[in-house]
Motif scaffolding. Structure first.
Motif, short mmCIF file in Angstrom:
data_model
loop_
_atom_site.label_atom_id
_atom_site.label_comp_id
_atom_site.label_asym_id
_atom_site.label_seq_id
_atom_site.Cartn_x
_atom_site.Cartn_y
_atom_site.Cartn_z
N ILE A 24 1.77 -15.93 -15.10
CA ILE A 24 0.78 -15.07 -14.43
C ILE A 24 0.96 -15.14 -12.92
O ILE A 24 0.97 -14.12 -12.23
N VAL A 25 1.13 -16.35 -12.40
CA VAL A 25 1.36 -16.52 -10.96
C VAL A 25 2.66 -15.84 -10.54
O VAL A 25 2.73 -15.18 -9.51
N GLN A 26 3.71 -15.97 -11.36
CA GLN A 26 5.00 -15.34 -11.06
C GLN A 26 4.87 -13.82 -11.03
O GLN A 26 5.43 -13.15 -10.16
N GLN A 27 4.09 -13.24 -11.95
CA GLN A 27 3.87 -11.80 -11.96
C GLN A 27 3.12 -11.35 -10.70
O GLN A 27 3.45 -10.32 -10.10
N LYS A 28 2.12 -12.12 -10.29
CA LYS A 28 1.40 -11.81 -9.05
C LYS A 28 2.34 -11.88 -7.86
O LYS A 28 2.30 -11.03 -6.97
N LEU A 29 3.17 -12.91 -7.82
CA LEU A 29 4.13 -13.08 -6.73
C LEU A 29 5.10 -11.90 -6.69
O LEU A 29 5.39 -11.35 -5.63
N GLY A 31 4.56 -8.90 -7.75
CA GLY A 31 3.80 -7.75 -7.27
C GLY A 31 3.66 -7.76 -5.76
O GLY A 31 3.81 -6.73 -5.10
N LEU A 32 3.40 -8.93 -5.19
CA LEU A 32 3.30 -9.06 -3.73
C LEU A 32 4.64 -8.80 -3.06
O LEU A 32 4.71 -8.16 -2.01
N LYS A 33 5.72 -9.28 -3.67
CA LYS A 33 7.05 -9.05 -3.11
C LYS A 33 7.38 -7.56 -3.08
O LYS A 33 8.01 -7.08 -2.14
N LYS A 34 6.95 -6.83 -4.10
CA LYS A 34 7.20 -5.38 -4.13
C LYS A 34 6.46 -4.66 -3.02
O LYS A 34 6.88 -3.59 -2.59
N GLN A 35 5.37 -5.23 -2.55
CA GLN A 35 4.58 -4.61 -1.48
C GLN A 35 5.09 -5.00 -0.09
O GLN A 35 4.64 -4.46 0.90
N SER A 36 6.00 -5.94 -0.03
CA SER A 36 6.47 -6.41 1.27
C SER A 36 7.87 -5.89 1.56
O SER A 36 8.48 -5.22 0.75
N VAL A 37 8.33 -6.21 2.73
CA VAL A 37 9.66 -5.78 3.17
C VAL A 37 10.62 -6.94 2.97
O VAL A 37 10.32 -8.08 3.31
N ASP A 38 11.79 -6.64 2.44
CA ASP A 38 12.86 -7.63 2.37
C ASP A 38 13.41 -7.78 3.78
O ASP A 38 14.06 -6.88 4.31
N GLU A 39 13.14 -8.93 4.41
CA GLU A 39 13.50 -9.12 5.81
C GLU A 39 14.99 -8.95 6.05
O GLU A 39 15.41 -8.35 7.04
#
Length: 185
Positions: A24-29, A31-39
């Motif tokens: 569950i934590v990995q799925q949330k993570l 989801g957050l990664k998809k909303q952020s920019v790959d630096e």
């Protein structure tokens, strides 16, 4: 033996419970990664666009030994590290502008959550080559945008004429006056 089997069952249940919590934590993570920019991707895109300008005076380089991912340094033409204080206002503005464009494009949440995007005179402090890069990036953004509301404020008439809504379709004044307001004194 029954006691050992009971403990084994208890630990197996606890292990599976923690495994489910981890998933569950990995799925949330994710989801957050998809909303952020790959630096790294953003830095590479910014460096490539700056390089295309022909007079790139610096590049963004990832700090490999940093404790935290996503830290970058500025390297000059001589491959020496530069202080951010040595960048001109225009150089800082173009990096910030390109980073923002990358963040808009990297956001997979576009179709379900339309945004209101405001550009307040993005041409400020930039030389001619950077101004054309800004115009072309905004033209691309305007052309492909179908859900977001874009507001671009400027004092530059050349910039206004090249970034108004549907600039690519029809240049007759009557066709864009309804969608691209021009405020004047």
């Amino acid at each position: 033996m029954n006691k050992v089997q009971g403990l084994e069952k208890k630990y197996e249940i606890e292990f599976n419970k923690r495994k489910d919590e981890r998933n569950i934590v990995q799925q949330k993570l994710n989801g957050l990664k998809k909303q952020s920019v790959d630096e790294e991707l953003a830095a590479n895109i910014i460096n490539k666009k700056l390089q295309q300008l022909g007079n790139q005076s610096f590049t963004l380089v990832e700090v490999k030994d940093a404790d935290q991912k996503g830290q970058y340094t500025i390297k000059g033409l001589d491959n020496r590290q530069r202080s951010i204080n040595t960048l001109s206002t225009g150089e800082k503005n173009i990096v910030a502008f390109l980073w923002f464009i990358c963040s808009l494009e990297g956001n997979s949440d576009r179709s379900t959550n339309p945004k209101v995007i405001l550009f307040d005179d993005p041409m400020t402090s930039n030389d001619d080559t950077c101004q054309y890069l800004i115009i072309s990036e905004l033209q691309r953004l305007i052309k492909k945008n179908s859900t977001d509301q874009l507001f671009i404020f400027t004092h530059n008439i050349h910039f206004y004429l090249n970034t108004r809504y549907k600039w690519w379709k029809d240049n007759r004044k009557s066709s864009y006056n309804k969608t691209t307001p021009k405020l004047q004194d």
